[in-house]
Design a protein around this motif. Structure first.
Motif, PDB file in Angstrom:
ATOM      1  N   CYS A 173       0.832  -1.206   0.000  1.00 34.23           N
ATOM      2  CA  CYS A 173       0.000   0.000   0.000  1.00 34.23           C
ATOM      3  C   CYS A 173       0.865   1.254   0.000  1.00 34.23           C
ATOM      4  O   CYS A 173       2.085   1.208   0.191  1.00 34.23           O
ATOM      5  N   TYR A 196       3.407   2.101   6.344  1.00 35.23           N
ATOM      6  CA  TYR A 196       3.618   0.702   5.977  1.00 35.23           C
ATOM      7  C   TYR A 196       5.111   0.397   5.923  1.00 35.23           C
ATOM      8  O   TYR A 196       5.888   1.110   5.285  1.00 35.23           O
ATOM      9  N   HIS A 200      -4.742  -2.549  -3.453  1.00 37.39           N
ATOM     10  CA  HIS A 200      -3.642  -2.694  -2.509  1.00 37.39           C
ATOM     11  C   HIS A 200      -4.024  -3.528  -1.289  1.00 37.39           C
ATOM     12  O   HIS A 200      -5.195  -3.601  -0.907  1.00 37.39           O
ATOM     13  N   ARG A 201      -3.016  -4.105  -0.654  1.00 42.56           N
ATOM     14  CA  ARG A 201      -3.224  -4.881   0.566  1.00 42.56           C
ATOM     15  C   ARG A 201      -3.432  -3.953   1.766  1.00 42.56           C
ATOM     16  O   ARG A 201      -3.342  -2.732   1.656  1.00 42.56           O
ATOM     17  N   THR A 214      -3.055  -2.773   6.073  1.00 46.94           N
ATOM     18  CA  THR A 214      -1.994  -2.318   6.973  1.00 46.94           C
ATOM     19  C   THR A 214      -2.236  -2.901   8.358  1.00 46.94           C
ATOM     20  O   THR A 214      -3.379  -3.176   8.741  1.00 46.94           O
ATOM     21  N   THR A 238      -7.262  -6.037   3.008  1.00 49.46           N
ATOM     22  CA  THR A 238      -8.244  -5.458   2.095  1.00 49.46           C
ATOM     23  C   THR A 238      -9.138  -6.598   1.640  1.00 49.46           C
ATOM     24  O   THR A 238      -8.641  -7.620   1.160  1.00 49.46           O
ATOM     25  N   HIS A 270      -5.704   0.662   0.808  1.00 53.68           N
ATOM     26  CA  HIS A 270      -5.464  -0.322   1.862  1.00 53.68           C
ATOM     27  C   HIS A 270      -6.620  -0.393   2.863  1.00 53.68           C
ATOM     28  O   HIS A 270      -7.273   0.588   3.174  1.00 53.68           O
ATOM     29  N   ASP A 271      -6.887  -1.601   3.312  1.00 54.81           N
ATOM     30  CA  ASP A 271      -7.871  -1.876   4.363  1.00 54.81           C
ATOM     31  C   ASP A 271      -9.306  -1.581   3.950  1.00 54.81           C
ATOM     32  O   ASP A 271     -10.185  -1.485   4.810  1.00 54.81           O
ATOM     33  N   GLY A 322      -7.810   4.776   1.726  1.00 61.41           N
ATOM     34  CA  GLY A 322      -7.717   3.696   2.697  1.00 61.41           C
ATOM     35  C   GLY A 322      -8.891   3.672   3.653  1.00 61.41           C
ATOM     36  O   GLY A 322      -9.538   4.701   3.909  1.00 61.41           O
TER      37      GLY A 322
END
Length: 255
Positions: A66, A71, A93-94, A96, A103, A119-120, A137
């Motif tokens: 992310c 991060y 994106h992945r 945190t 995610t 992210h998330d 995010g």
């Protein structure tokens, strides 16, 4: 099924019939379900799990680190359900460790070209994110939601089930279920009536939701007064869901 120019890490777990196009890169800790097609010039980085019949078009980046400055390389995740379509240039994106660490995306969603999912984020089922929609995010998007092209959603916002945002909307507050918004900054424009009819909502439910919307947006009541009145007048599941989506807002609702 895997083009000779593709780079697939030996630790990746691909179902036997997964197709991978030219010059794509599949990293370790990636799982891809049966019937999936990964187009050319795609990057999938893990830990990432893609469900069955995922379709990813060229130049998309899925499961990348992310962009959050906090991060620091932690092993966070991206998890997606089945039958998702990710079009050209999209970036997903992945998570945190400061939030969920993941995610999460449901099933049967369409992410059009150049969509960004930060992210998330949590995205439900059967959503459409049109070209260049941007989710910051920590955004939550409900089921059957539609975001028009170039719409941008501020971090930590909730965008409710069956809600719809017009193209170019700048969304900085929560959007209740069933509501249609548009503008910069976004404002409520009414119920997503076309969407409700297409999804088979009964006339009784639509009439009750219309009256409930007026209680919130047209009668000059406080939110607490409107919620109490709609729950009293219309004790049906659709109105309860509408009221719940307003009640759990932490950023205030789009008005």
């Amino acid at each position: 099924m895997i083009h000779p120019t593709a780079l697939v890490d030996p630790a990746a777990r691909l179902a036997d019939d997964v197709e991978v196009g030219p010059f794509s890169v599949i990293g370790p800790d990636v799982t891809i379900g049966a019937g999936s097609v990964i187009g050319p010039h795609v990057v999938v980085k893990g830990p990432t799990t893609l469900g069955e019949r995922t379709r990813i078009f060229q130049f998309a980046s899925v499961g990348e680190d992310c962009q959050d400055k906090k991060y620091a390389g932690e092993p966070t995740r991206l998890v997606m359900g089945d039958d998702n379509v990710i079009r050209e240039g999209a970036t997903l994106h992945r998570g945190t460790v400061q939030d969920r660490g993941e995610t999460t995306i449901g099933s049967r969603n369409l992410f059009m070209a150049y969509v960004h999912v930060g992210h998330d984020c949590v995205v439900g089922d059967d959503c459409i994110l049109a070209n260049q929609v941007t989710l910051a995010g920590h955004v939550t998007v409900g089921n059957f939601a539609i975001l028009g092209g170039l719409a941008a959603v501020h971090q930590f916002c909730h965008f409710g089930d069956y809600a719809m945002a017009g193209g170019g909307s700048i969304i900085t507050k929560d959007t209740p279920a069933y509501v249609m918004i548009n503008g910069n900054p976004a404002e409520a424009r009414g119920l997503n009536l076309v969407g409700l009819k297409r999804r088979g909502f009964s006339r009784e439910a639509i009439n009750a939701l219309t009256a409930s919307y007026k209680l919130v947006y047209r009668q000059g009541l406080t939110v607490e007064q409107a919620l109490a009145e709609m729950r009293r007048q219309f004790p049906i599941p659709e109105v309860t869901h509408f009221a719940d989506s307003i009640e759990r807002s932490t950023r205030g609702i789009t008005r």
